[in-house]
Scaffold this active site. Sequence first.
Site, PDB file in Angstrom:
ATOM      1  N   PRO A 175     -38.272 -15.619  15.710  1.00 12.64           N
ATOM      2  CA  PRO A 175     -39.517 -16.266  15.284  1.00 12.64           C
ATOM      3  C   PRO A 175     -40.521 -15.304  14.657  1.00 12.64           C
ATOM      4  O   PRO A 175     -41.202 -15.669  13.692  1.00 12.64           O
ATOM      5  CB  PRO A 175     -40.054 -16.870  16.585  1.00 12.64           C
ATOM      6  N   CYS A 182     -22.763  -7.683   7.668  1.00 10.69           N
ATOM      7  CA  CYS A 182     -22.433  -9.110   7.668  1.00 10.69           C
ATOM      8  C   CYS A 182     -23.249  -9.852   6.606  1.00 10.69           C
ATOM      9  O   CYS A 182     -22.738 -10.719   5.893  1.00 10.69           O
ATOM     10  CB  CYS A 182     -22.708  -9.717   9.040  1.00 10.69           C
ATOM     11  N   ARG A 186     -29.326 -40.993 -22.320  1.00  4.02           N
ATOM     12  CA  ARG A 186     -30.685 -41.527 -22.238  1.00  4.02           C
ATOM     13  C   ARG A 186     -31.321 -41.589 -23.629  1.00  4.02           C
ATOM     14  O   ARG A 186     -31.418 -40.569 -24.326  1.00  4.02           O
ATOM     15  CB  ARG A 186     -31.531 -40.639 -21.321  1.00  4.02           C
ATOM     16  N   GLN A 216     -35.614 -31.277 -29.969  1.00  2.00           N
ATOM     17  CA  GLN A 216     -35.595 -29.819 -29.900  1.00  2.00           C
ATOM     18  C   GLN A 216     -35.896 -29.282 -28.503  1.00  2.00           C
ATOM     19  O   GLN A 216     -35.231 -28.358 -28.025  1.00  2.00           O
ATOM     20  CB  GLN A 216     -36.592 -29.238 -30.908  1.00  2.00           C
ATOM     21  N   LEU A 225     -34.592 -35.316 -16.467  1.00  2.00           N
ATOM     22  CA  LEU A 225     -34.256 -36.642 -15.984  1.00  2.00           C
ATOM     23  C   LEU A 225     -35.485 -37.498 -15.697  1.00  2.00           C
ATOM     24  O   LEU A 225     -35.352 -38.673 -15.357  1.00  2.00           O
ATOM     25  CB  LEU A 225     -33.388 -36.550 -14.716  1.00  2.00           C
ATOM     26  N   GLU A 280     -30.951 -14.905   4.077  1.00  2.00           N
ATOM     27  CA  GLU A 280     -30.131 -13.716   3.814  1.00  2.00           C
ATOM     28  C   GLU A 280     -30.892 -12.692   2.969  1.00  2.00           C
ATOM     29  O   GLU A 280     -30.315 -11.991   2.141  1.00  2.00           O
ATOM     30  CB  GLU A 280     -28.812 -14.081   3.117  1.00  2.00           C
ATOM     31  N   GLY A 281     -32.194 -12.620   3.172  1.00  2.00           N
ATOM     32  CA  GLY A 281     -33.042 -11.715   2.406  1.00  2.00           C
ATOM     33  C   GLY A 281     -33.824 -12.486   1.363  1.00  2.00           C
ATOM     34  O   GLY A 281     -33.251 -13.181   0.524  1.00  2.00           O
ATOM     35  N   PHE A 319     -40.490  -0.233   1.985  1.00  2.00           N
ATOM     36  CA  PHE A 319     -40.636  -1.057   3.180  1.00  2.00           C
ATOM     37  C   PHE A 319     -41.475  -0.388   4.251  1.00  2.00           C
ATOM     38  O   PHE A 319     -41.913  -1.022   5.198  1.00  2.00           O
ATOM     39  CB  PHE A 319     -39.254  -1.383   3.767  1.00  2.00           C
TER      40      PHE A 319
END
Length: 390
Positions: free
Chosen positions: A139, A244, A274, A285, A344, A369-370, A389
Amino acid sequence: MSSYRAPDYYLLDELISEEHLLIRDSVRQWVNSELIPVIEDHAQRAAFPTHLLAGMAQLGLFGPTIAESYGGAGLDYLAYGIMMQELERGDSGIRSTASVQGSLVMYPIYAYGSEDQRQRYLPKLANGALMGCFGLTEPNHGSDPGNMLTHFEDEGDTVLLNGSKMWISNAPFADIAVVWAKNPEGKVQGLIVERGMEGFSTPETHNKWSLRASATGELVFDNVRVPKSNILPGVTGMRGPLSCLNQARYGIAWGALGAAMDCYDTALRYAKEREQFGRPIAGFQLQQKKLAEMLTEITKGQLLAWRLALLKNEDRATPAQISMAKRNNVATALHIAREARQMLGAMGITGEYPIMRHMMNLESVVTYEGTHDVHLLITGMDITGMNAFS
């Protein structure tokens, strides 16, 4: 029957073997026949389609790069990437389930586990008899997992595990969890925690706007006694969980392209059908600009992923190279989803088309994952030699 046509503007299929194409086509057909017909309904209901797990296992989607002697398919990383691309073309959450099982559960057991652990868990994970999850994020410690609070103490033949993990894919139904915690010396180490161990619970995370067809939850450890034989003996320190994540990030770099390709193909077909102002909108264009830019970015991402696969097969892909591909391809996919949704119009927000679902899913993929920014700093540190960092 799906009318999907995968974009291949630079004829990358010519760089891929017949075996790889057969693997891709097998997964593509399964996605078309089994996943596409049910995914919108499950996403709308925020329900995970558990009935798909058996088919995913039969296709070898769980741990495809794991050796056959442990139940895996023994495939290379190009095959793995192609499989993840096809899965995420169906849905990011379903690809996440496969990525977690293979890259974040089976891989650490295979790479860092004892022979007994490999024999005990890997074949059952490969065939879907066991499902797993990966516990790293906490958390209060997401991008900074090294400061995790989850820890265990020595209790003779067992250890006593306390703490919690959050945003864990597969947690609500997982049979085992590969959990990273600090050992009595304060070093990060992996443990295999099994469902049913007293004090171990997996409350589900509800009210998500993203990955709605994926099961997400927490891992809570309240004085959980874990046998010492369940500790992964092969690695200590952050190198274990980060390796991992590199496996998973590689799969994401391919998977995100699948979502992008599906959004592009949907927008292209819609634009040809459409009509506004007396002709198909594909003839205007600005719509052609959108489509041409989408295809250009997809093609660049395909080349990036393909080259990364070859480097991975040669064990030469660096973590920074993987970070670059993950960051670029997910950002590309998210941008393409947003552009396709605009093409759309109002139809783009309905479940009749997959675009809005892809867009919402990718808002998670760009973070997990980052994060997008963290991967940028990984590349920055690699090219400058300076750590931003700390």
